[in-house]
Scaffold this motif. Structure first.
Motif, PDB file in Angstrom:
ATOM      1  N   GLY A 206      36.428  43.412  30.163  1.00  0.00           N
ATOM      2  CA  GLY A 206      37.053  43.925  28.945  1.00  0.00           C
ATOM      3  C   GLY A 206      36.255  43.687  27.690  1.00  0.00           C
ATOM      4  N   VAL A 207      35.083  43.060  27.810  1.00  0.00           N
ATOM      5  CA  VAL A 207      34.225  42.784  26.669  1.00  0.00           C
ATOM      6  C   VAL A 207      32.940  43.601  26.790  1.00  0.00           C
ATOM      7  N   ASP A 208      32.531  44.249  25.707  1.00  0.00           N
ATOM      8  CA  ASP A 208      31.252  44.975  25.659  1.00  0.00           C
ATOM      9  C   ASP A 208      31.094  45.971  26.809  1.00  0.00           C
ATOM     10  N   GLY A 209      32.171  46.652  27.149  1.00  0.00           N
ATOM     11  CA  GLY A 209      32.095  47.693  28.166  1.00  0.00           C
ATOM     12  C   GLY A 209      32.078  47.194  29.598  1.00  0.00           C
ATOM     13  N   LEU A 210      32.309  45.912  29.812  1.00  0.00           N
ATOM     14  CA  LEU A 210      32.309  45.379  31.178  1.00  0.00           C
ATOM     15  C   LEU A 210      33.676  45.571  31.824  1.00  0.00           C
ATOM     16  N   ASP A 211      33.654  45.985  33.087  1.00  0.00           N
ATOM     17  CA  ASP A 211      34.885  46.155  33.848  1.00  0.00           C
ATOM     18  C   ASP A 211      34.631  45.759  35.294  1.00  0.00           C
ATOM     19  N   VAL A 212      35.607  45.996  36.167  1.00  0.00           N
ATOM     20  CA  VAL A 212      35.482  45.561  37.556  1.00  0.00           C
ATOM     21  C   VAL A 212      34.369  46.299  38.294  1.00  0.00           C
ATOM     22  N   HIS A 213      33.895  47.382  37.723  1.00  0.00           N
ATOM     23  CA  HIS A 213      32.861  48.160  38.401  1.00  0.00           C
ATOM     24  C   HIS A 213      31.441  47.720  38.036  1.00  0.00           C
ATOM     25  N   HIS A 231      22.340  26.830  39.500  1.00  0.00           N
ATOM     26  CA  HIS A 231      23.484  27.360  38.770  1.00  0.00           C
ATOM     27  C   HIS A 231      24.782  26.826  39.379  1.00  0.00           C
ATOM     28  N   VAL A 232      25.839  26.797  38.562  1.00  0.00           N
ATOM     29  CA  VAL A 232      27.194  26.535  39.042  1.00  0.00           C
ATOM     30  C   VAL A 232      28.083  27.664  38.543  1.00  0.00           C
ATOM     31  N   TYR A 233      28.719  28.344  39.476  1.00  0.00           N
ATOM     32  CA  TYR A 233      29.630  29.440  39.135  1.00  0.00           C
ATOM     33  C   TYR A 233      31.051  29.040  39.511  1.00  0.00           C
ATOM     34  N   THR A 234      31.964  29.135  38.559  1.00  0.00           N
ATOM     35  CA  THR A 234      33.369  28.833  38.807  1.00  0.00           C
ATOM     36  C   THR A 234      34.146  30.120  39.033  1.00  0.00           C
ATOM     37  N   LEU A 235      34.866  30.182  40.142  1.00  0.00           N
ATOM     38  CA  LEU A 235      35.740  31.312  40.424  1.00  0.00           C
ATOM     39  C   LEU A 235      37.145  30.798  40.636  1.00  0.00           C
ATOM     40  N   HIS A 236      38.109  31.703  40.661  1.00  0.00           N
ATOM     41  CA  HIS A 236      39.512  31.330  40.772  1.00  0.00           C
ATOM     42  C   HIS A 236      40.154  32.023  41.980  1.00  0.00           C
ATOM     43  N   ALA A 237      40.940  31.263  42.717  1.00  0.00           N
ATOM     44  CA  ALA A 237      41.630  31.832  43.876  1.00  0.00           C
ATOM     45  C   ALA A 237      42.542  32.971  43.456  1.00  0.00           C
ATOM     46  N   GLU A 238      43.068  32.911  42.229  1.00  0.00           N
ATOM     47  CA  GLU A 238      43.992  33.930  41.741  1.00  0.00           C
ATOM     48  C   GLU A 238      43.269  35.212  41.326  1.00  0.00           C
ATOM     49  N   LEU A 239      41.979  35.159  41.117  1.00  0.00           N
ATOM     50  CA  LEU A 239      41.201  36.330  40.694  1.00  0.00           C
ATOM     51  C   LEU A 239      40.287  36.798  41.822  1.00  0.00           C
ATOM     52  N   GLU A 240      39.206  36.045  42.065  1.00  0.00           N
ATOM     53  CA  GLU A 240      38.264  36.443  43.112  1.00  0.00           C
ATOM     54  C   GLU A 240      38.878  36.408  44.503  1.00  0.00           C
ATOM     55  N   GLY A 241      39.947  35.634  44.676  1.00  0.00           N
ATOM     56  CA  GLY A 241      40.618  35.612  45.976  1.00  0.00           C
ATOM     57  C   GLY A 241      41.672  36.682  46.133  1.00  0.00           C
ATOM     58  N   MET A 242      41.911  37.458  45.081  1.00  0.00           N
ATOM     59  CA  MET A 242      42.967  38.473  45.112  1.00  0.00           C
ATOM     60  C   MET A 242      42.384  39.834  44.691  1.00  0.00           C
ATOM     61  N   LYS A 243      42.779  40.337  43.525  1.00  0.00           N
ATOM     62  CA  LYS A 243      42.358  41.669  43.085  1.00  0.00           C
ATOM     63  C   LYS A 243      40.848  41.794  42.903  1.00  0.00           C
ATOM     64  N   LEU A 244      40.189  40.697  42.535  1.00  0.00           N
ATOM     65  CA  LEU A 244      38.759  40.771  42.243  1.00  0.00           C
ATOM     66  C   LEU A 244      37.888  40.351  43.427  1.00  0.00           C
ATOM     67  N   LEU A 245      38.466  40.307  44.619  1.00  0.00           N
ATOM     68  CA  LEU A 245      37.683  39.952  45.801  1.00  0.00           C
ATOM     69  C   LEU A 245      36.515  40.911  46.035  1.00  0.00           C
ATOM     70  N   PRO A 246      36.673  42.247  45.859  1.00  0.00           N
ATOM     71  CA  PRO A 246      35.513  43.127  46.037  1.00  0.00           C
ATOM     72  C   PRO A 246      34.370  42.804  45.071  1.00  0.00           C
ATOM     73  N   VAL A 247      34.706  42.418  43.845  1.00  0.00           N
ATOM     74  CA  VAL A 247      33.671  42.031  42.883  1.00  0.00           C
ATOM     75  C   VAL A 247      32.948  40.786  43.383  1.00  0.00           C
ATOM     76  N   PHE A 248      33.702  39.818  43.867  1.00  0.00           N
ATOM     77  CA  PHE A 248      33.105  38.578  44.351  1.00  0.00           C
ATOM     78  C   PHE A 248      32.200  38.835  45.554  1.00  0.00           C
ATOM     79  N   GLU A 249      32.618  39.715  46.438  1.00  0.00           N
ATOM     80  CA  GLU A 249      31.779  40.006  47.597  1.00  0.00           C
ATOM     81  C   GLU A 249      30.473  40.681  47.175  1.00  0.00           C
ATOM     82  N   ARG A 250      30.518  41.516  46.147  1.00  0.00           N
ATOM     83  CA  ARG A 250      29.284  42.110  45.633  1.00  0.00           C
ATOM     84  C   ARG A 250      28.385  41.038  45.017  1.00  0.00           C
ATOM     85  N   LEU A 251      28.999  40.058  44.377  1.00  0.00           N
ATOM     86  CA  LEU A 251      28.215  38.946  43.829  1.00  0.00           C
ATOM     87  C   LEU A 251      27.563  38.135  44.944  1.00  0.00           C
TER      88      LEU A 251
END
Length: 302
Positions: A206-213, A231-251
């Motif tokens: 939602g910042v600077d034109g960034l979205d789930v795609h 690096h250390v990347y923090t993710l959340h079970a409520e985000l990357e484990g749910m609706k944003l799982l496809p984004v996480f898999e691409r990462l």
């Protein structure tokens, strides 16, 4: 070797019950390791409504669609609905994660109470919250915890000192650029900090034109250059484990293509020369995309 540690913050009952198993499956698909940090008491997510008066909070909520990611029922826990006891009701899930070989640690006892209260809390309050989480952790896993990652990156001086008294091996409580020994009001705490080095999805979308795609492409751009200490990347079970799982898999796929070994924070710790880590003050400050202040790696000490 390029190293990127994955730190999974688990804030809610739903995230524990639904998000965690999906993350375990995704990590195994990509041959990735991670550290799971658990909320061990009651889910009182609904009480976070008072943050609506915090500058920047409503703007963040509108960007990241809290209702979509957390669900209406979760947003009523602790207000209109009683908060389910995560550590009691999800102990089997937690033990299964350990059985799968993943590292575990403490996120918090009561996520909302810690995130909203610890900054101004005294030593007895802080120690009681941490001790409750430790005792529940021992009940679930049959051993004491060795790591802690603060809820909402919220800390105070008493919490850092109590980590040392608890005998923790290391912690990941704040944001920064590299591992360090924390200095609190001129006092060295002998629990090394491995700060989160990368922005989180909810800070970017939602910042600077960034979205789930395209947010994954943005993050992968940031990791084109490896850090000497990882690096250390923090993710959340409520985000990357749910609706944003496809984004996480691409990462996960992208980081693998960049040559990273995806590890737990404990594995990252094992690669460090602790005796030669720098000393840094810790302070509270702002991070782009996140409302309020949080724990930051400060200036070199002395």
């Amino acid at each position: 070797m390029r190293l990127l540690a994955l730190k999974i913050d688990i804030d809610t009952y739903r995230g524990t019950r639904e998000g965690v198993p999906r993350l375990v499956e995704a990590l195994k698909r990509h041959n990735a390791n991670a550290t799971f940090l658990w909320s061990l008491g009651a889910d009182h997510t609904g009480r976070a409504i008072k943050r609506a008066f915090r500058p920047g909070f409503m703007k963040k909520v509108s960007r990241t669609s809290v209702l979509e990611h957390y669900g209406l029922k979760t947003l009523m826990y602790g207000t209109l609905l009683p908060g389910p006891d995560i550590g009691k009701r999800c102990a089997a899930t937690m033990r299964e994660v350990a059985a799968q070989g993943f590292e575990n640690g403490i996120h918090t006892w009561d996520h909302v109470r810690w995130q909203d209260g610890v900054a101004q809390a005294d030593a007895p309050w802080t120690e009681a919250e941490m001790n409750a989480a430790v005792e529940r952790y021992k009940t679930v896993f049959g051993e004491p915890p060795h790591t802690h990652g603060a809820a909402g990156w919220q800390m105070n001086a008493h919490a850092y000192r109590h980590e040392q008294r608890l005998g923790l091996t290391y912690a990941s409580d704040g944001r920064g650029t590299h591992p360090f020994w924390p200095v609190i009001n001129g006092e060295l705490v002998r629990v090394p900090q491995l700060p989160t080095t990368l922005p989180t999805l909810d800070e970017l979308i939602g910042v600077d034109g960034l979205d789930v795609h395209n947010v994954d492409a943005y993050l992968l751009k940031l990791t084109e250059s490896a850090l000497p200490t990882g690096h250390v990347y923090t993710l959340h079970a409520e985000l990357e484990g749910m609706k944003l799982l496809p984004v996480f898999e691409r990462l996960l796929a992208g980081w693998t293509e960049q040559g990273y070994k995806l590890v737990s924070t404990g594995e990252l710790l094992d690669t460090l020369d602790l005796q030669n880590l720098p000393y840094h003050h810790v302070e509270m400050g702002e991070v782009p995309g996140r409302s309020g202040t949080l724990a930051l790696q400060g200036a070199l000490f002395p």
